[in-house]
Design a protein around this motif. Structure first.
Motif, PDB file in Angstrom:
ATOM      1  N   LEU A   1      22.845  40.497 -28.311  1.00 10.96           N
ATOM      2  CA  LEU A   1      21.890  40.158 -27.122  1.00 10.96           C
ATOM      3  C   LEU A   1      20.426  39.718 -27.821  1.00 10.96           C
ATOM      4  CD1 LEU A   1      22.222  39.781 -24.072  1.00 10.96           C
ATOM      5  CD2 LEU A   1      21.052  42.218 -24.003  1.00 10.96           C
TER       6      LEU A   1
ATOM      7  N   PRO B   1      16.494  42.796 -24.867  1.00  7.13           N
ATOM      8  CA  PRO B   1      17.322  42.495 -25.957  1.00  7.13           C
ATOM      9  C   PRO B   1      17.497  43.326 -26.986  1.00  7.13           C
ATOM     10  CG  PRO B   1      14.951  41.532 -26.198  1.00  7.13           C
ATOM     11  CD  PRO B   1      14.983  42.506 -24.884  1.00  7.13           C
TER      12      PRO B   1
ATOM     13  N   ILE C   1      16.461  35.136 -22.859  1.00  6.73           N
ATOM     14  CA  ILE C   1      17.799  35.517 -23.361  1.00  6.73           C
ATOM     15  C   ILE C   1      18.679  34.541 -22.654  1.00  6.73           C
ATOM     16  CG2 ILE C   1      19.501  37.173 -23.254  1.00  6.73           C
ATOM     17  CD1 ILE C   1      17.313  39.342 -22.919  1.00  6.73           C
TER      18      ILE C   1
ATOM     19  N   ALA D   1      16.630  37.948 -27.746  1.00  8.58           N
ATOM     20  CA  ALA D   1      15.560  37.038 -26.725  1.00  8.58           C
ATOM     21  C   ALA D   1      15.163  35.936 -28.063  1.00  8.58           C
ATOM     22  CB  ALA D   1      14.517  37.929 -26.418  1.00  8.58           C
TER      23      ALA D   1
END
Length: 200
Positions: free
Chosen positions: A15, A106, A37, A17
């Protein structure tokens, strides 16, 4: 020690950004940063460095990013902060604010440029990231669109400077207005062209 390429981090599916700013070079107005994101299930076609896009295309893509991203945020550092801590530190401050404002945090943040803000997650600076990483491209678009809107609003408050046209950048018309009128409250007094006017 093996060098980790940012593209490999994207491929790992963590995950992440993307973070970028707009407005380091202008003589007036805030510096604006965005963090995005992206959702791999809802890709946005045509992402690239915001400077390579027309204003109308940036607006269109910004709307798609806001609708499809897992999370996004836009934050700024104001003129007083720029003058107090310098434009680089103010840019990093805006970036850290944008990351903190994400509703989903993130695992990794990829930052356009050479410097990273002080944040809780893992960060990596990516040179020319707005041309390499889709999430950074998305952030550059949101930051540019948001800052342009700020400058259009400031143009309504200080119409003699032409902010809506040049967005605060040191064009010939802007420098001429600055010379004739002196700085407005939203000019960056720590910047040399503005300092010169203040001295005369």
């Amino acid at each position: 020690m093996q060098k980790i390429e940012p593209e490999s981090i994207v491929q790992q599916g963590v995950l992440l950004a993307g973070v970028d700013e707009a407005g380091r070079g202008p003589l007036a107005g805030p510096v604006v940063a965005a963090a995005v994101i992206l959702d791999p299930e809802q890709p946005v076609a045509g992402l690239m460095d915001s400077k390579r896009l027309t204003a109308s295309r940036r607006e269109q893509l910004a709307q798609e990013i806001r609708e499809r991203a897992i999370a996004w945020s836009v934050c700024e550092a104001g003129v007083d902060e720029i003058d107090a801590i310098n434009i680089l530190q103010a840019s990093l401050l805006a970036m850290s604010r944008a990351l903190s404002a994400l509703v989903t945090q993130p695992e990794v943040a990829l930052i356009d440029g050479l410097h990273c803000p002080d944040v809780d997650c893992r960060v990596m600076a990516v040179v020319k990231g707005d041309n390499r990483i889709a999430a950074i491209s998305a952030a550059s678009i949101l930051a540019k669109v948001a800052r342009d809107r700020v400058m259009v609003k400031l143009d309504q408050v200080y119409p003699a400077y032409g902010f809506a046209r040049h967005k605060g950048y040191p064009t010939r018309a802007h420098l001429e207005a600055l010379k004739n009128l002196g700085p407005s409250p939203v000019h960056r007094r720590s910047f040399a062209p503005v300092q010169q006017v203040c001295k005369t």
